[in-house]
Design a protein around this motif. Structure first.
Motif, PDB file in Angstrom:
ATOM      1  N   ASP A  35       1.473   7.097  20.787  1.00  4.29           N
ATOM      2  CA  ASP A  35       2.865   6.771  21.100  1.00  4.29           C
ATOM      3  C   ASP A  35       3.780   7.619  20.227  1.00  4.29           C
ATOM      4  O   ASP A  35       3.553   7.741  19.016  1.00  4.29           O
ATOM      5  CB  ASP A  35       3.142   5.292  20.838  1.00  4.29           C
ATOM      6  N   PHE A  36       4.809   8.197  20.847  1.00  2.63           N
ATOM      7  CA  PHE A  36       5.733   9.033  20.092  1.00  2.63           C
ATOM      8  C   PHE A  36       7.123   8.951  20.694  1.00  2.63           C
ATOM      9  O   PHE A  36       7.325   8.377  21.765  1.00  2.63           O
ATOM     10  CB  PHE A  36       5.245  10.491  20.055  1.00  2.63           C
ATOM     11  N   MET A  37       8.068   9.523  19.978  1.00  3.96           N
ATOM     12  CA  MET A  37       9.463   9.550  20.415  1.00  3.96           C
ATOM     13  C   MET A  37       9.890  10.998  20.653  1.00  3.96           C
ATOM     14  O   MET A  37       9.682  11.848  19.785  1.00  3.96           O
ATOM     15  CB  MET A  37      10.389   8.937  19.349  1.00  3.96           C
ATOM     16  N   ARG A  38      10.471  11.245  21.790  1.00  3.95           N
ATOM     17  CA  ARG A  38      11.077  12.553  22.033  1.00  3.95           C
ATOM     18  C   ARG A  38      12.537  12.482  21.587  1.00  3.95           C
ATOM     19  O   ARG A  38      13.277  11.591  21.986  1.00  3.95           O
ATOM     20  CB  ARG A  38      10.998  12.929  23.510  1.00  3.95           C
ATOM     21  N   THR A  39      12.918  13.430  20.742  1.00  2.47           N
ATOM     22  CA  THR A  39      14.283  13.440  20.237  1.00  2.47           C
ATOM     23  C   THR A  39      14.754  14.876  20.043  1.00  2.47           C
ATOM     24  O   THR A  39      13.990  15.824  20.232  1.00  2.47           O
ATOM     25  CB  THR A  39      14.377  12.663  18.910  1.00  2.47           C
ATOM     26  N   HIS A  40      16.008  15.040  19.658  1.00  3.30           N
ATOM     27  CA  HIS A  40      16.555  16.378  19.451  1.00  3.30           C
ATOM     28  C   HIS A  40      16.063  16.975  18.137  1.00  3.30           C
ATOM     29  O   HIS A  40      15.767  16.254  17.182  1.00  3.30           O
ATOM     30  CB  HIS A  40      18.087  16.319  19.406  1.00  3.30           C
ATOM     31  N   ASP A  41      16.005  18.289  18.081  1.00  5.10           N
ATOM     32  CA  ASP A  41      15.843  18.967  16.807  1.00  5.10           C
ATOM     33  C   ASP A  41      17.158  18.835  16.039  1.00  5.10           C
ATOM     34  O   ASP A  41      18.160  18.343  16.572  1.00  5.10           O
ATOM     35  CB  ASP A  41      15.487  20.442  17.016  1.00  5.10           C
ATOM     36  N   SER A  42      17.168  19.296  14.786  1.00  2.00           N
ATOM     37  CA  SER A  42      18.376  19.122  13.981  1.00  2.00           C
ATOM     38  C   SER A  42      18.548  20.257  12.982  1.00  2.00           C
ATOM     39  O   SER A  42      17.641  21.077  12.781  1.00  2.00           O
ATOM     40  CB  SER A  42      18.316  17.784  13.221  1.00  2.00           C
ATOM     41  N   VAL A  43      19.719  20.286  12.380  1.00  6.18           N
ATOM     42  CA  VAL A  43      20.013  21.232  11.296  1.00  6.18           C
ATOM     43  C   VAL A  43      20.494  20.444  10.093  1.00  6.18           C
ATOM     44  O   VAL A  43      21.028  19.333  10.227  1.00  6.18           O
ATOM     45  CB  VAL A  43      21.092  22.262  11.700  1.00  6.18           C
ATOM     46  N   LEU A 128      22.515  16.947  14.981  1.00  9.83           N
ATOM     47  CA  LEU A 128      21.556  17.206  16.048  1.00  9.83           C
ATOM     48  C   LEU A 128      21.812  18.546  16.720  1.00  9.83           C
ATOM     49  O   LEU A 128      22.956  18.990  16.833  1.00  9.83           O
ATOM     50  CB  LEU A 128      21.625  16.100  17.103  1.00  9.83           C
ATOM     51  N   VAL A 129      20.752  19.164  17.177  1.00  9.82           N
ATOM     52  CA  VAL A 129      20.867  20.383  17.977  1.00  9.82           C
ATOM     53  C   VAL A 129      20.965  19.936  19.441  1.00  9.82           C
ATOM     54  O   VAL A 129      19.970  19.824  20.159  1.00  9.82           O
ATOM     55  CB  VAL A 129      19.646  21.302  17.759  1.00  9.82           C
ATOM     56  N   ASP A 130      22.180  19.636  19.858  1.00 14.70           N
ATOM     57  CA  ASP A 130      22.403  19.122  21.210  1.00 14.70           C
ATOM     58  C   ASP A 130      23.482  19.907  21.955  1.00 14.70           C
ATOM     59  O   ASP A 130      24.044  19.411  22.935  1.00 14.70           O
ATOM     60  CB  ASP A 130      22.768  17.641  21.158  1.00 14.70           C
ATOM     61  N   LYS A 131      23.758  21.129  21.478  1.00 16.10           N
ATOM     62  CA  LYS A 131      24.739  21.986  22.145  1.00 16.10           C
ATOM     63  C   LYS A 131      24.048  23.311  22.483  1.00 16.10           C
ATOM     64  O   LYS A 131      24.024  24.230  21.656  1.00 16.10           O
ATOM     65  CB  LYS A 131      25.952  22.215  21.243  1.00 16.10           C
ATOM     66  N   ALA A 140      25.476  24.182  12.601  1.00 15.31           N
ATOM     67  CA  ALA A 140      25.540  23.832  11.180  1.00 15.31           C
ATOM     68  C   ALA A 140      26.960  23.976  10.650  1.00 15.31           C
ATOM     69  O   ALA A 140      27.437  23.138   9.880  1.00 15.31           O
ATOM     70  CB  ALA A 140      24.576  24.715  10.391  1.00 15.31           C
ATOM     71  N   ARG A 141      27.650  25.031  11.052  1.00 10.62           N
ATOM     72  CA  ARG A 141      29.032  25.248  10.621  1.00 10.62           C
ATOM     73  C   ARG A 141      29.924  24.086  11.059  1.00 10.62           C
ATOM     74  O   ARG A 141      30.759  23.598  10.271  1.00 10.62           O
ATOM     75  CB  ARG A 141      29.564  26.551  11.209  1.00 10.62           C
ATOM     76  N   GLN A 142      29.757  23.632  12.308  1.00 15.24           N
ATOM     77  CA  GLN A 142      30.550  22.507  12.800  1.00 15.24           C
ATOM     78  C   GLN A 142      30.301  21.244  11.990  1.00 15.24           C
ATOM     79  O   GLN A 142      31.236  20.497  11.685  1.00 15.24           O
ATOM     80  CB  GLN A 142      30.228  22.254  14.281  1.00 15.24           C
ATOM     81  N   GLU A 143      29.037  21.013  11.647  1.00 14.61           N
ATOM     82  CA  GLU A 143      28.704  19.812  10.888  1.00 14.61           C
ATOM     83  C   GLU A 143      29.329  19.848   9.499  1.00 14.61           C
ATOM     84  O   GLU A 143      29.815  18.833   8.995  1.00 14.61           O
ATOM     85  CB  GLU A 143      27.181  19.656  10.791  1.00 14.61           C
ATOM     86  N   VAL A 144      29.290  21.006   8.849  1.00  9.61           N
ATOM     87  CA  VAL A 144      29.895  21.136   7.523  1.00  9.61           C
ATOM     88  C   VAL A 144      31.391  20.838   7.591  1.00  9.61           C
ATOM     89  O   VAL A 144      31.951  20.147   6.726  1.00  9.61           O
ATOM     90  CB  VAL A 144      29.654  22.553   6.951  1.00  9.61           C
TER      91      VAL A 144
END
Length: 246
Positions: A35-43, A128-131, A140-144
């Motif tokens: 059993d696992f979860m599919r999710t977004h990658d991230s920065v 999250l890497v969702d764009k 990453a720049r947007q998150e900062v």
């Protein structure tokens, strides 16, 4: 930290962020399932302010951490019978009655839940890497900018490394960057996007306290904080001839 109340735990049957799945496969002739979860990658971004020689972290309430703490406190051994009886007698004598004549101990008591601080963690600025139309550096720049209030060109972000997180549950990849900022780059107070439900506090950790902070188990933090502080000590401290108090 704001108060946490009206807690209700329900099954999650659909989510924009997590997709529970079960995979069936053969490994060396043995049938298995997982059993696992599919999710977004991230920065994530390690931010170092060169004006004040401090790291810029974020502090926020994490419901998953809070619920884990709640589960942990439920499994702790009860107090001795003598103390419990004394406490019960004292409570019975002092507990106010509700308008309907029921004692406050009937139903769900707020004392059963840990304080909100039990769910607060210190983390790197992350997202999250969702764009799909943006590069990792641009995300990453947007998150900062949104979380910490610093306007840093994407070209100034240094890629540290990428790694898998939650390998037994999600297997998602996180890419870590390093950003140097100064007080001149600070264009807002940060705090995240309220319309997205983010309530983030910006926290500064002085450079000379960094490694003590990293290894203090009383301070709840992510592994990214510890790893990035060690990376800075090994790679950036010699360049600046500064000490991280190791």
């Amino acid at each position: 930290m704001e108060e946490i109340n009206n807690i209700e735990v329900t099954p999650c049957t659909e989510s924009d962020y997590l997709k529970p799945l079960r995979v069936h496969y053969n490994q060396n002739g043995t049938k298995k399932s997982w059993d696992f979860m599919r999710t977004h990658d991230s920065v994530s971004v390690l931010i170092f302010n060169t004006s004040s020689h401090c790291f810029v972290l974020v502090k926020q309430f994490r419901p998953a951490v809070y619920m884990c703490e709640w589960e942990r406190t439920k499994t702790q051994p009860p107090k001795s019978a003598e103390k419990t009886e004394e406490g019960a007698s004292e409570s019975a004598a002092t507990a106010p009655e509700s308008p309907e004549g029921q004692s406050a101990s009937e139903g769900e008591s707020s004392s059963q839940w840990p304080p909100a601080s039990a769910g607060v963690t210190y983390e790197l600025c992350a997202g999250l890497v969702d764009k799909p139309d943006l590069s990792l550096e641009e995300i990453a720049r947007q998150e900062v900018l949104e979380e910490c209030g610093y306007d840093v060109p994407a070209s100034k972000l240094k890629r540290i490394t990428s790694y898998r997180s939650g390998v037994g549950v999600t297997g998602a990849k996180q890419t870590m960057f390093y950003a140097e900022v100064s007080d001149d780059n600070c264009v807002s107070a940060g705090g995240g996007e309220p319309k997205e439900g983010e309530l983030i506090e910006v926290v500064k950790v002085p450079l000379h306290e960094a490694m003590t902070f990293a290894y203090d188990e009383r301070i709840p933090k992510t592994m990214g904080v510890i790893f990035s502080f060690i990376w800075f000590h090994n790679n950036m401290s010699p360049k600046y001839k500064i000490s991280t108090n190791v």
